[in-house]
Structures are given as C-alpha cells and as structure tokens.
Design a protein around this motif. Structure first.
Motif, PDB file in Angstrom:
ATOM      1  N   UNK A  74      84.415  24.944  48.831  1.00  0.00           N
ATOM      2  CA  UNK A  74      85.111  23.991  49.683  1.00  0.00           C
ATOM      3  C   UNK A  74      85.926  24.718  50.745  1.00  0.00           C
ATOM      4  N   UNK A  75      85.788  24.297  51.970  1.00  0.00           N
ATOM      5  CA  UNK A  75      86.489  24.848  53.129  1.00  0.00           C
ATOM      6  C   UNK A  75      85.973  26.210  53.583  1.00  0.00           C
ATOM      7  N   UNK A  76      84.944  26.763  52.929  1.00  0.00           N
ATOM      8  CA  UNK A  76      84.492  28.112  53.285  1.00  0.00           C
ATOM      9  C   UNK A  76      84.090  28.211  54.754  1.00  0.00           C
ATOM     10  N   UNK A  77      83.279  27.271  55.237  1.00  0.00           N
ATOM     11  CA  UNK A  77      82.831  27.334  56.627  1.00  0.00           C
ATOM     12  C   UNK A  77      83.985  27.086  57.585  1.00  0.00           C
ATOM     13  N   UNK A  78      84.910  26.199  57.206  1.00  0.00           N
ATOM     14  CA  UNK A  78      86.062  25.921  58.061  1.00  0.00           C
ATOM     15  C   UNK A  78      86.979  27.144  58.163  1.00  0.00           C
ATOM     16  N   UNK A  79      87.206  27.800  57.039  1.00  0.00           N
ATOM     17  CA  UNK A  79      88.051  28.999  57.028  1.00  0.00           C
ATOM     18  C   UNK A  79      87.396  30.118  57.826  1.00  0.00           C
ATOM     19  N   UNK A  80      86.070  30.239  57.703  1.00  0.00           N
ATOM     20  CA  UNK A  80      85.364  31.244  58.486  1.00  0.00           C
ATOM     21  C   UNK A  80      85.557  31.000  59.974  1.00  0.00           C
TER      22      UNK A  80
END
Length: 235
Positions: A74-80
C-alpha cells in the motif's frame, strides 16, 4: 495530466506551416503491474488532435531505498513518486515510516517544495526558530494565508495533522473559485466536521483527493499518515 504517466512540455509552441513539435510521454515511477491507457489531447488555433497512450507495467518498481516500503505494498507507487519528485524524503536509517502521522512542520515543508520553495522571511511564531528544516516553509505558508498558529503565538510544528487540517491547507493553497457551496451530505459524521473545514473537506472529497481515505465516514480529526499524504499528493 495523468496519474499513470508524465507529459513533457512541447519543445516549441509556435509553428510555421508544415512545422512540427515534439513531446514525450513517460510512465511514472513505482506504478503497480497493470495495463494502462489514456488520451493526450493537444489544441490550438481552433485545431485539435488526440494521441492514444497505452503501455503495460510487468514488474512494479518499488522504492527500494526505503526498507519499510515493499514493492507492491500500500502506497508503494505513491511514495516512489513523491520521493522521486523531491516532495517527501525518508525519516533516516533508510526508512519512510508510511504509517506515522504527518506533522504540521512536515506538511508545510512538502507544500513549500511543491510550490518551488520560493523566498520567504522568518515567521514570528515562538516555537519556530531560524535554521529548522521547516522555518522558511512556515513563513511562506503564513504569507500565502495557508496556515495560522495554534494558540498563544505558537505554530506547533511537531503536532500531527488531522484530515480537517490537511483539507484546509490544500484548499487554501489551491484557492479554487466555486460557484456554489459544496456539500458534505451523505457522510455519516458530517456534523462532526469543524466549521473551518466544511468547505475545504467538501472540495477535497469532490475532487477525490482523499481517495482511499474516506468512504461514507470522514473521521475529520483522525491524523493523516505519511503514506496517505503521499497518495493525496499524487491524486
């Protein structure tokens, strides 16, 4: 604009007859494995053209620099995305702490970076001294009318940011022109929303900036996590 890809500026915006211009479309870093498609529309002088964009991500690129953010989580792509853009960074020792609450100092610093970190003087809050990472950001946010103090001349930079506060900060930053009063009808706890946040919350919910955070209950005073803020910035 698109969540899944970035579009560059045209290399020239005025063309002679028969001339050409170019632009690039690039998938954003950290997208989950999936098929993506969209349409880029260009227009000018009464003419328009559409370009179909299609691509597939076969192996998700997670933010490997953060030991506590696994690829595909969860949120991995957003954090990237926000880390690639320099909007948010880690908390030290290779960690991002996606579940930790965002502080007021962190939020104004992120919004300050989003606006290009313009020059700002020093604020007059008694708990914001010169040389802190958020000092210029707080001064800028006050000058822009985005934030005010908490009580007795303090800013409380270490205090967590609630959903109501985040909505108010984003609303004041965007300063949208609204033809009519937005509504919170349909949310079970709308009566718990503080007066200052009613219009901002209605605006962010209408524009789906809190997608994934709010269903039919807003929880206006619930702290916003760092992962949730990353998702909101990408939205």
């Amino acid at each position: 604009a698109s969540y899944s890809y970035e579009i560059s500026l045209l290399n020239q915006t005025s063309l002679p007859a028969g001339g050409s211009t170019t632009f690039t479309v690039r998938p954003r870093t950290g997208l989950p494995a999936n098929a993506y498609n969209g349409v880029v529309e260009l227009w000018g002088s009464g003419e328009s053209a559409k370009v179909n964009v299609q691509f597939a991500v076969t192996r998700p690129a997670g933010p490997s620099t953060f030991s506590d953010v696994a690829a595909g989580s969860t949120f991995a792509s957003d954090i990237a995305y926000v880390s690639q853009k320099g909007l948010m960074s880690g908390v030290g020792e290779g960690r991002f702490n996606p579940q930790s609450p965002v502080t007021r100092g962190q939020l104004v610093t992120i919004l300050y970076r989003l606006e290009g970190s313009p020059a700002a003087s020093l604020s007059r809050f008694r708990d914001v001294v010169e040389g802190q990472y958020y000092s210029s950001a707080v001064a800028w946010a006050v000058e822009r009318g985005i934030v005010s103090g908490t009580a007795e001349g303090a800013f409380s930079p270490q205090s967590p940011v609630s959903r109501s506060q985040l909505a108010a900060f984003l609303y004041r930053l965007a300063a949208p022109e609204e033809a009519e009063e937005p509504s919170l009808a349909g949310y079970r706890d709308e009566d718990q929303v503080p007066a200052y946040a009613r219009r901002p919350l209605a605006w962010v919910l209408e524009n789906r900036l809190f997608a994934g955070m709010v269903a039919d209950i807003i929880h206006p005073e619930l702290p916003v996590s760092r992962g949730q803020l990353a998702q909101t910035l990408v939205a």
